[in-house]
Scaffold this motif. Sequence first.
Motif, PDB file in Angstrom:
ATOM      1  N   THR A 112       0.769  -1.338  -0.007  1.00 46.33           N
ATOM      2  CA  THR A 112       0.000  -0.052   0.122  1.00 46.33           C
ATOM      3  C   THR A 112       1.060   1.315   0.049  1.00 46.33           C
ATOM      4  OG1 THR A 112      -0.154  -0.232   2.200  1.00 46.33           O
ATOM      5  CG2 THR A 112      -2.113  -1.116   1.278  1.00 46.33           C
ATOM      6  N   CYS A 113       0.659   2.245  -0.922  1.00 49.49           N
ATOM      7  CA  CYS A 113       1.144   3.681  -0.935  1.00 49.49           C
ATOM      8  C   CYS A 113       2.521   3.375  -1.545  1.00 49.49           C
ATOM      9  CB  CYS A 113       1.066   4.421   0.312  1.00 49.49           C
ATOM     10  SG  CYS A 113      -0.348   5.173   0.548  1.00 49.49           S
ATOM     11  N   MET A 114       2.897   2.303  -1.908  1.00 46.10           N
ATOM     12  CA  MET A 114       4.373   2.277  -2.466  1.00 46.10           C
ATOM     13  C   MET A 114       4.341   2.395  -3.908  1.00 46.10           C
ATOM     14  SD  MET A 114       6.257   1.105   0.002  1.00 46.10           S
ATOM     15  CE  MET A 114       5.361   2.522   0.998  1.00 46.10           C
ATOM     16  N   ALA A 115       5.315   3.594  -4.255  1.00 45.00           N
ATOM     17  CA  ALA A 115       5.421   3.999  -5.416  1.00 45.00           C
ATOM     18  C   ALA A 115       6.822   4.751  -5.792  1.00 45.00           C
ATOM     19  CB  ALA A 115       4.194   4.980  -6.313  1.00 45.00           C
ATOM     20  N   PRO A 116       7.357   4.658  -7.166  1.00 42.16           N
ATOM     21  CA  PRO A 116       8.648   5.454  -7.097  1.00 42.16           C
ATOM     22  C   PRO A 116       8.366   6.985  -7.142  1.00 42.16           C
ATOM     23  CG  PRO A 116       7.890   4.684  -9.213  1.00 42.16           C
ATOM     24  CD  PRO A 116       6.833   4.135  -7.998  1.00 42.16           C
ATOM     25  N   ALA A 117       9.373   7.852  -7.307  1.00 39.10           N
ATOM     26  CA  ALA A 117       9.153   9.377  -7.177  1.00 39.10           C
ATOM     27  C   ALA A 117       8.633   9.575  -8.660  1.00 39.10           C
ATOM     28  CB  ALA A 117      10.368  10.127  -7.557  1.00 39.10           C
ATOM     29  N   PRO A 118       7.828  10.618  -8.808  1.00 39.05           N
ATOM     30  CA  PRO A 118       7.212  10.879 -10.018  1.00 39.05           C
ATOM     31  C   PRO A 118       8.017  11.284 -11.163  1.00 39.05           C
ATOM     32  CG  PRO A 118       6.804  12.760  -8.493  1.00 39.05           C
ATOM     33  CD  PRO A 118       7.396  11.661  -7.859  1.00 39.05           C
ATOM     34  N   PHE A 119       8.378  10.493 -11.959  1.00 37.71           N
ATOM     35  CA  PHE A 119       9.269  10.627 -13.072  1.00 37.71           C
ATOM     36  C   PHE A 119       8.736  11.071 -14.336  1.00 37.71           C
ATOM     37  CE2 PHE A 119       8.271   5.977 -12.483  1.00 37.71           C
ATOM     38  CZ  PHE A 119       7.950   5.748 -13.898  1.00 37.71           C
ATOM     39  N   ALA A 120       7.560  11.040 -14.639  1.00 37.34           N
ATOM     40  CA  ALA A 120       6.849  11.095 -15.943  1.00 37.34           C
ATOM     41  C   ALA A 120       6.340  12.600 -15.881  1.00 37.34           C
ATOM     42  CB  ALA A 120       5.839  10.105 -16.285  1.00 37.34           C
ATOM     43  N   SER A 121       6.659  13.463 -16.619  1.00 38.87           N
ATOM     44  CA  SER A 121       6.206  14.846 -16.653  1.00 38.87           C
ATOM     45  C   SER A 121       4.794  15.089 -17.194  1.00 38.87           C
ATOM     46  CB  SER A 121       7.030  15.748 -17.345  1.00 38.87           C
ATOM     47  OG  SER A 121       7.464  15.331 -18.660  1.00 38.87           O
ATOM     48  N   VAL A 122       4.158  15.632 -16.873  1.00 36.69           N
ATOM     49  CA  VAL A 122       2.645  16.141 -17.192  1.00 36.69           C
ATOM     50  C   VAL A 122       2.810  16.957 -18.514  1.00 36.69           C
ATOM     51  CG1 VAL A 122       0.289  17.296 -17.120  1.00 36.69           C
ATOM     52  CG2 VAL A 122       1.204  15.888 -15.145  1.00 36.69           C
ATOM     53  N   THR A 123       1.969  16.596 -19.646  1.00 37.64           N
ATOM     54  CA  THR A 123       2.103  17.580 -21.102  1.00 37.64           C
ATOM     55  C   THR A 123       0.801  18.070 -21.243  1.00 37.64           C
ATOM     56  OG1 THR A 123       1.655  15.582 -22.196  1.00 37.64           O
ATOM     57  CG2 THR A 123       4.049  16.108 -21.772  1.00 37.64           C
ATOM     58  N   LYS A 124      -0.113  17.558 -20.727  1.00 35.82           N
ATOM     59  CA  LYS A 124      -1.691  18.192 -20.902  1.00 35.82           C
ATOM     60  C   LYS A 124      -2.453  17.956 -19.604  1.00 35.82           C
ATOM     61  CE  LYS A 124      -3.166  17.907 -24.944  1.00 35.82           C
ATOM     62  NZ  LYS A 124      -3.654  17.416 -26.425  1.00 35.82           N
ATOM     63  N   GLY A 125      -3.353  18.780 -19.119  1.00 33.13           N
ATOM     64  CA  GLY A 125      -4.088  18.371 -18.052  1.00 33.13           C
ATOM     65  C   GLY A 125      -3.392  18.742 -16.828  1.00 33.13           C
ATOM     66  N   GLY A 126      -3.648  18.097 -15.750  1.00 34.17           N
ATOM     67  CA  GLY A 126      -3.028  18.473 -14.502  1.00 34.17           C
ATOM     68  C   GLY A 126      -3.591  17.535 -13.283  1.00 34.17           C
ATOM     69  N   PHE A 127      -2.941  17.985 -12.164  1.00 31.92           N
ATOM     70  CA  PHE A 127      -3.458  17.200 -10.936  1.00 31.92           C
ATOM     71  C   PHE A 127      -3.398  18.237  -9.712  1.00 31.92           C
ATOM     72  CE2 PHE A 127      -1.668  13.922 -13.324  1.00 31.92           C
ATOM     73  CZ  PHE A 127      -2.833  12.864 -13.415  1.00 31.92           C
ATOM     74  N   LYS A 128      -4.130  18.101  -8.936  1.00 36.12           N
ATOM     75  CA  LYS A 128      -4.354  18.949  -7.701  1.00 36.12           C
ATOM     76  C   LYS A 128      -3.804  18.012  -6.512  1.00 36.12           C
ATOM     77  CE  LYS A 128      -7.051  22.036  -5.017  1.00 36.12           C
ATOM     78  NZ  LYS A 128      -8.233  22.759  -4.585  1.00 36.12           N
ATOM     79  N   VAL A 129      -3.106  18.481  -5.713  1.00 33.89           N
ATOM     80  CA  VAL A 129      -2.827  17.624  -4.525  1.00 33.89           C
ATOM     81  C   VAL A 129      -3.053  18.433  -3.273  1.00 33.89           C
ATOM     82  CG1 VAL A 129      -0.890  16.461  -3.009  1.00 33.89           C
ATOM     83  CG2 VAL A 129      -0.804  16.267  -5.652  1.00 33.89           C
ATOM     84  N   ALA A 130      -4.009  18.173  -2.479  1.00 40.24           N
ATOM     85  CA  ALA A 130      -4.483  18.667  -1.203  1.00 40.24           C
ATOM     86  C   ALA A 130      -3.899  18.176  -0.065  1.00 40.24           C
ATOM     87  CB  ALA A 130      -5.976  18.795  -1.031  1.00 40.24           C
ATOM     88  N   HIS A 131      -2.781  18.805   0.569  1.00 40.73           N
ATOM     89  CA  HIS A 131      -2.007  18.096   1.727  1.00 40.73           C
ATOM     90  C   HIS A 131      -2.805  18.188   3.002  1.00 40.73           C
ATOM     91  CE1 HIS A 131       1.221  16.897   4.439  1.00 40.73           C
ATOM     92  NE2 HIS A 131       0.992  18.006   5.065  1.00 40.73           N
ATOM     93  N   ALA A 132      -2.583  16.982   3.694  1.00 40.12           N
ATOM     94  CA  ALA A 132      -3.237  17.004   5.270  1.00 40.12           C
ATOM     95  C   ALA A 132      -2.295  16.145   6.022  1.00 40.12           C
ATOM     96  CB  ALA A 132      -4.497  16.196   4.997  1.00 40.12           C
TER      97      ALA A 132
END
Length: 222
Positions: free
Chosen positions: A194-214
């Motif tokens: 669970t929650c195991m993933a590498p660093a975000p290595f692929a760049s966004v080219t279209k669209g995007g994401f919103k991360v709301a920290h808590a």
Amino acid sequence: MALAAALLAATAGLSSSATATTTTTATATATATATATASTVSSSSDTSDTVAGGANAAGHGQVSGRARVFYRYSPHDDIRFSVDAKAAPFSRPINGLPHGMPTDARGTVTISHWSPGKKQGRRAEASVDCLVTGGDSATLSAVVTKSEDPEEIGERLGFSVKNGGPGKGRVGFSWAVSNVDVVDGHATSPHVGTCMAPAPFASVTKGGFKVAHAELPPLPAE
């Protein structure tokens, strides 16, 4: 997973056995219907640049958005991720963890991969089971619930997301370039925790994401 076939195919260092174990990246052999589906999903996945992330007023971390990403080993492929993940702390009790985990979460991840050169595409959906945020980044995991390949159902995938649109946002995933072990001299891909993933290595080219920290929530009372 057959969906991400070209990702492993383009990464020559991984063996076929690793590909089979990491079901997220088996060779795509899509039918005309699957190809049309993947193409439709790709064309409908565009969004404008996502607003900057920030603290979540509700007190729980969230990740949302959809984007096309650039993957170095398949530079011409149309690879897209859609994420709608919300933290749900201590909502998944299991044997040995009667309260669940502080990183328990709910939501859906959708993945599509279209290879114009091969005229092949795949699509899958996965149910989010874990999410943890850190500033403008997050890691999450999700278990495959829908796929054209029945053997993929039940596999957990890991993802990392960095807030933003083109030039800022990024995505990482737990296949193709990570999660490799060696057993008896042979490359293999272990299960993703669970929650195991590498660093975000692929760049966004279209669209995007919103991360709301808590911040992590308090532990439940015994």
